[in-house]
Write an enzyme that holds these catalytic residues in place. Structure first.
Site, PDB file in Angstrom:
ATOM      1  N   PHE A  47       1.241   5.119   0.826  1.00 20.28           N
ATOM      2  CA  PHE A  47       0.688   6.167   1.674  1.00 20.28           C
ATOM      3  C   PHE A  47       1.355   7.496   1.316  1.00 20.28           C
ATOM      4  O   PHE A  47       2.525   7.514   0.926  1.00 20.28           O
ATOM      5  CB  PHE A  47       0.988   5.890   3.157  1.00 20.28           C
ATOM      6  CG  PHE A  47       0.304   4.659   3.713  1.00 20.28           C
ATOM      7  CD1 PHE A  47       0.794   3.384   3.453  1.00 20.28           C
ATOM      8  CD2 PHE A  47      -0.814   4.780   4.519  1.00 20.28           C
ATOM      9  CE1 PHE A  47       0.173   2.247   3.964  1.00 20.28           C
ATOM     10  CE2 PHE A  47      -1.442   3.646   5.038  1.00 20.28           C
ATOM     11  CZ  PHE A  47      -0.947   2.385   4.763  1.00 20.28           C
ATOM     12  N   THR A  50       0.858  -1.197   0.000  1.00 19.92           N
ATOM     13  CA  THR A  50       0.000   0.000   0.000  1.00 19.92           C
ATOM     14  C   THR A  50       0.885   1.234   0.000  1.00 19.92           C
ATOM     15  O   THR A  50       1.885   1.287   0.707  1.00 19.92           O
ATOM     16  CB  THR A  50      -0.942   0.016   1.218  1.00 19.92           C
ATOM     17  OG1 THR A  50      -1.767  -1.146   1.169  1.00 19.92           O
ATOM     18  CG2 THR A  50      -1.854   1.235   1.215  1.00 19.92           C
TER      19      THR A  50
END
Ligand SMILES: O=C(O)C(=O)C[C@]1(C(=O)O)C=C[C@@H](O)C=C1
Length: 424
Positions: A295, A293
């Site tokens: 960020f 992921t």
């Protein structure tokens, strides 16, 4: 898919916050538009050019398109204001050429190194509760920071705007689940700047109360992204379960633990298992072992772009009306401004244009066409300190009715490793 109400029990204190009361920040009614945003940055050694004037000239490229501060969110596509009597803003700031250099307020920080002004640890807001991947991302971005849990993404933005936090860390995309659209929309609605990115390997576990076996389970709860990232593996595990969305992965684990649910498992991190006293029924249940992921870190002030390391720049724009003249093929023209300068685009995302979602084109001969209108988010691999990036954006402005630089920031270049010890 039903959304569960979060439990009303006390949330454990975030790690590294011994003196702070144990609670999560919740939404406040204060509209972000009431918040004062201040201007620009001071120079820093090592920044390209190294002087405030250089940074101003970098920003001046962007300040040729000005919007009055009366406008709600700068997305209406209005033509630039030329009146010097008006208070003008660029990217939510007063236009640089209207502010005497000596009056420019100091930025919160001019680099990514944690240097809070209030003499304490850097306070980093994230959405979720302790054990959430966003908390791990905050720790990766700012080691030793004070992570502040927030119950919604928007609250994390507000925490920074209201000086409760110095930074916010928000997921924007996952390698399996795709973009987190909510955060793209919030980036536009709020006035914070992207000052960095981190990519976090995400290693999911299936968590249940001690003693519970897979056969007892009737449902699995987690963040929708986590459910999506484990979709096939859950099926392969032969679980006969319903899947239900929860605010965040660790919150789901906490919910199972606090309510002593023996028929429900949560998808969350191994750290969430430790924090909430759950057992790991299955480890590494993400559909791809390379699940990651991305960020972004947000701050009230931009950082000074540099060229001594790889930088990425994120922009958002709306193209001019199609349909003749300058407006024709504007998206292609915008993208070619980068291509001609050998600037790689790493990401493009489109979201509905909130103020003008549909454009109706009447043609007496063939009928009425209804075109969807978009805001385009583009990340490109160049620093705003580079002339080629400045020139590209100057050209992009010719084909856009709205353009904002969300941030120019160092790329996450940490070595790629899928080892278990790196995972969260
Ligand atoms: O729920 C969490 O733990 C989060 O940090 C949120 C979130 C997300 O929004 O994508 C972050 C990383 C993972 O991809 C799964 C969930």
């Amino acid at each position: 898919m039903q959304t569960l109400s979060p439990p009303t029990t006390t949330i454990p204190t975030p790690i590294k916050t011994p003196t702070r009361p144990a609670h999560r920040l919740t939404a406040t009614p204060l509209p972000p538009s009431q918040l004062t945003v201040r201007c620009a940055a001071s120079p820093q050694n090592g920044a390209v050019g190294g002087t405030r004037a250089d940074w101003q000239s970098t920003c001046a490229i962007l300040s040729s398109k000005v919007f009055t501060s009366e406008q709600n969110d700068n997305t209406t596509g209005s033509k630039p204001s030329s009146s010097r009597d008006e208070i003008t803003t660029v990217n939510g700031h007063r236009s640089l050429d209207l502010v005497p250099i000596e009056n420019l307020p100091k930025p919160l920080t001019t680099d990514l190194s944690p240097a809070p002004m209030h003499g304490a640890q850097l306070r980093v807001a994230y959405q979720g509760v302790p054990g959430a991947y966003s908390e791990a991302a905050a720790g990766k971005a700012y080691p030793g920071c004070e992570a502040i849990p927030c119950d919604q993404f928007e609250v994390a933005f507000q925490a920074v705007e209201l000086w409760i936090a110095d930074r916010a860390v928000l997921p924007v995309e996952n390698s399996l689940g795709g973009s987190i659209h909510r955060n793209y929309d919030l980036l536009l609605r709020h006035r914070l700047h992207i000052v960095g990115e981190v990519q976090l390997p995400v290693h999911h576990c299936l968590l249940a109360l001690p003693g519970v076996r897979k056969e007892y389970l009737t449902r699995v709860i987690s963040h929708p992204q986590a459910l999506a990232q484990c979709e096939h593996t859950l099926t392969k595990l032969g679980l006969n379960v319903t899947r239900e969305a929860f605010d965040d992965t660790a919150g789901a684990a906490e919910y199972v633990a606090t309510n002593r649910l023996r028929d429900t498992a949560a998808i969350a991190s191994a750290r969430a298992a430790e924090l909430y006293g759950l057992q790991v029924l299955a480890d590494g249940i993400q559909d791809d072992s390379g699940n990651v992921t991305r960020f972004v870190m947000l701050a009230r002030e931009p950082i000074i772009p540099r060229t001594d390391r790889p930088f990425k720049t994120s922009i958002v724009f709306a193209t001019q009306d199609e349909g003749g003249g300058k407006g024709t093929a504007s998206l292609f023209k915008v993208l070619s401004a980068f291509a001609f300068r050998n600037i790689s685009l790493t990401k493009i995302e489109s979201r509905p244009h909130r103020n003008r979602p549909i454009r109706i084109v009447d043609d007496a001969n063939v009928g009425t066409a209804k075109h969807f209108e978009y805001m385009f988010y583009v990340d490109f691999e160049a620093s705003m300190a580079e002339p080629r990036a400045q020139n590209a954006l100057a050209e992009v402005q010719e084909f856009t009715s709205f353009l904002r630089v969300l941030g120019s920031y160092p790329m996450d270049m940490t070595p790629w490793s899928l080892s278990r010890s790196d995972d969260h």
